[in-house]
Design a protein around this motif. Structure first.
Motif, mmCIF file in Angstrom:
data_model
loop_
_atom_site.group_PDB
_atom_site.id
_atom_site.type_symbol
_atom_site.label_atom_id
_atom_site.label_comp_id
_atom_site.label_asym_id
_atom_site.label_seq_id
_atom_site.Cartn_x
_atom_site.Cartn_y
_atom_site.Cartn_z
ATOM 1 N N GLU A 2 -9.361 7.963 -6.271
ATOM 2 C CA GLU A 2 -8.054 7.885 -7.045
ATOM 3 C C GLU A 2 -6.590 7.818 -6.115
ATOM 4 O OE1 GLU A 2 -5.689 10.377 -10.549
ATOM 5 O OE2 GLU A 2 -7.706 10.540 -10.216
ATOM 6 N N GLU A 3 -6.918 9.009 -4.902
ATOM 7 C CA GLU A 3 -6.055 9.194 -3.617
ATOM 8 C C GLU A 3 -5.787 8.054 -3.011
ATOM 9 O OE1 GLU A 3 -6.955 12.392 -1.253
ATOM 10 O OE2 GLU A 3 -6.801 14.049 -2.809
ATOM 11 N N THR A 9 -0.794 1.903 -4.062
ATOM 12 C CA THR A 9 0.030 1.188 -4.686
ATOM 13 C C THR A 9 1.478 1.904 -4.713
ATOM 14 O OG1 THR A 9 -0.829 2.863 -6.613
ATOM 15 C CG2 THR A 9 -1.778 0.763 -6.351
ATOM 16 N N ALA A 10 1.461 2.972 -3.760
ATOM 17 C CA ALA A 10 2.891 3.553 -3.543
ATOM 18 C C ALA A 10 3.305 3.487 -2.199
ATOM 19 C CB ALA A 10 2.350 5.151 -3.811
ATOM 20 N N ASP A 11 2.980 4.228 -1.487
ATOM 21 C CA ASP A 11 3.681 4.206 0.029
ATOM 22 C C ASP A 11 3.362 2.779 0.699
ATOM 23 O OD1 ASP A 11 4.114 6.732 -0.345
ATOM 24 O OD2 ASP A 11 2.542 7.575 0.698
ATOM 25 N N SER A 18 8.988 -3.712 0.824
ATOM 26 C CA SER A 18 10.463 -3.550 1.096
ATOM 27 C C SER A 18 11.082 -4.060 2.479
ATOM 28 C CB SER A 18 10.727 -1.991 1.126
ATOM 29 O OG SER A 18 10.469 -1.340 -0.243
ATOM 30 N N TYR A 19 10.001 -4.314 3.352
ATOM 31 C CA TYR A 19 10.493 -4.508 4.787
ATOM 32 C C TYR A 19 9.402 -5.907 5.165
ATOM 33 C CZ TYR A 19 11.727 0.316 4.740
ATOM 34 O OH TYR A 19 12.545 1.444 4.146
ATOM 35 N N SER A 406 -0.154 -2.855 -10.350
ATOM 36 C CA SER A 406 -0.171 -2.111 -8.854
ATOM 37 C C SER A 406 -1.168 -2.656 -8.032
ATOM 38 C CB SER A 406 -0.193 -0.600 -9.040
ATOM 39 O OG SER A 406 0.842 -0.025 -10.126
ATOM 40 N N LEU A 407 -2.223 -2.740 -8.487
ATOM 41 C CA LEU A 407 -3.204 -3.115 -7.549
ATOM 42 C C LEU A 407 -3.253 -4.653 -7.176
ATOM 43 C CD1 LEU A 407 -6.670 -1.625 -9.077
ATOM 44 C CD2 LEU A 407 -5.556 -1.314 -6.758
ATOM 45 N N ALA A 408 -2.564 -5.441 -8.366
ATOM 46 C CA ALA A 408 -2.396 -6.905 -7.923
ATOM 47 C C ALA A 408 -1.293 -6.880 -6.996
ATOM 48 C CB ALA A 408 -1.858 -7.600 -9.103
#
Length: 475
Positions: A2-3, A9-11, A18-19, A406-408
């Motif tokens: 899960e981590e 899916t986040a960082d 974003s970059y 998120s995974l996609a």
């Protein structure tokens, strides 16, 4: 586990989108646009004309069928649910960035699909063609490792992750419209998917050809009705989109940054320009010149984003329901249409999303099949992959909305980076093919590709094989 998923899916996803991808997608799109002398705009008439061309050989897949396979994958939940998600979290300005990435990215679509045609291979058993980024990475860059890496990621991204998204959207739409149990809806989708994907590329092409035109036509007509009904409010909607795009009127979402990131992310999910997916469909076409299919796939980006995604955006923005946080994804689109045309809208969208999503499942599956054949040809591996696809369709039917999207996003981003690096290195070959095509058109010919027309071109085995019989006849 899960981590790891949370980090991906986040960082990592935030950094990637974003970059890295914003710079690569816009930068390369502009570069290809300039180098091709704005091919995506100046040759629109030729793109439309080419749609009517049949296959060179009767047993081959025609330009239109190849266009339908790629459009089947493009035109799906990204057009209905994806646009709704972008507006919910990024505001109306996200629509502007979806448009921009389509206008710029269509030149990338031209380059990658032309390359896929040049380096396609022929399946000895079926007599049909296959190809895509993995193939031009191996044959043009002499980097099989890169092709294998790409093939693995696209098989996971489209066959597994994206198909989970499609199935998830269908079950949610039918649950909202009819109260159907998501389990039974998912079981039905899974069964029909199994029937089609075990039938091979011809069955896939026929299914796509049958589903894509009517479903897109119905949705465009419905959107046209909504826009005519609210004609007086259209200038205000355009103003809202442009103001929100640059943070002048955030309206909903996180302002400029959120609008840009979500617009580009959902735009790429929908039109796939530069991602490396559509070239797999482009390679199947039996055409006389690679540029023909490059042009047709460039047109597909416009159809997807500028037409169908815009339909969803205007329906949602004209209804005003996006201002509420109560609904998201496909349910928001259903709610918007419910406001505009009445309670039957939810039922109509549920049926339409079934066609949209199912056509995408079929198209997505084929992308994976082509790449599994690249990694390890053989019936056993293909059967294992088909069973995995069926399993992920079943899983996506019941999974949470956030998890599957998120995974996609993560897998889609990684795949796009690998392909963009490859087409940046190989763009000059597509430019040379375009110049050859234009010279023949100016001479009044129906362009026919010859390997000798591009200096130093190697490993274009299908085109080399076709030239040999012609040379023997001349001798």
């Amino acid at each position: 586990m899960e981590e790891v998923i949370n980090w991906l899916t986040a960082d990592f996803s935030h950094f990637l989108w974003s970059y890295v991808l914003i710079i690569m997608l816009i930068g390369l799109g502009l570069y290809f646009t300039v180098r091709t002398k704005f091919v995506q705009f100046r040759m629109i008439g030729e793109m439309l004309r080419l749609l009517g061309e049949g296959a060179v050989k009767k047993k081959g897949v025609s330009s239109f069928q190849a266009f339908c396979i790629s459009t089947a994958s493009r035109v799906g939940t990204g057009n209905l649910a994806g646009v709704a998600i972008a507006i919910s979290f990024g505001g109306p300005g996200a629509v502007f960035w979806m448009w921009l990435i389509a206008l710029i990215g269509s030149s990338s679509a031209f380059v990658e699909s032309t390359l896929a045609q040049i380096y396609k291979v022929k399946d000895k058993k079926s007599g049909t063609f296959r190809g895509g980024p993995a193939y031009y990475m191996e044959k043009a860059l002499n980097a099989r490792w890169m092709g294998v890496l790409f093939a693995m990621i696209i098989s996971v991204t489209f066959g597994l992750a994206f198909n989970s998204v499609q199935a998830n959207t269908v079950t949610n739409a039918f649950h909202h419209a009819f109260g159907f149990d998501m389990y039974w809806t998912g079981l039905g989708i899974t069964a029909v998917t199994a029937f089609i994907i075990f039938g091979g590329i011809k069955r896939i092409a026929k299914a796509a050809e049958w589903m894509v035109p009517p479903m897109a036509g119905m949705y465009i007509l419905l959107a046209a009705y909504v826009m005519i009904k609210n004609f007086g409010e259209l200038p205000q909607v355009f103003s809202l989109i442009f103001q929100s795009a640059f943070g002048l009127n955030e309206a909903v979402g996180g302002g400029f940054g959120a609008a840009m990131m979500l617009g580009i992310k959902r735009g790429l999910f929908s039109n796939e320009a530069g991602m490396g997916s559509a070239p797999n469909a482009a390679a199947t076409a039996d055409v006389s010149h690679p540029v023909k299919q490059g042009l047709i796939q460039s047109l597909g980006v416009f159809v997807d984003t500028l037409v169908i995604c815009s339909c969803t955006a205007f329906i949602i923005l004209l209804s005003g329901v996006y201002k509420s946080a109560e609904s998201n994804g496909i349910v928001l689109t259903q709610s918007a249409l419910n406001t505009e045309i009445g309670p039957w809208a939810a039922v109509f969208i549920a049926i339409l999303i079934l066609l949209f999503a199912f056509s995408s499942i079929v198209g997505n599956y084929y992308y994976g099949e082509s790449n599994i054949e690249f990694i390890k040809p053989g019936r056993v591996w293909l059967t294992i992959y088909r069973l995995a696809v069926i399993g992920m369709v079943a899983f996506g039917s019941l999974a949470s909305l956030e998890t599957v999207w998120s995974l996609a996003d993560v897998f889609m981003g990684i795949m796009a980076v690998i392909n963009l690096v490859a087409i940046a290195l190989l763009g000059k070959i597509a430019f040379a093919a375009l110049n050859d095509y234009q010279k023949q058109k100016k001479a009044g010919k129906n362009p026919v590709f010859s390997v000798s027309n591009i200096d130093g071109l190697k490993n274009a085995e299908c085109w080399e094989a076709e030239e040999q019989p012609a040379l023997k006849k001349e001798a």
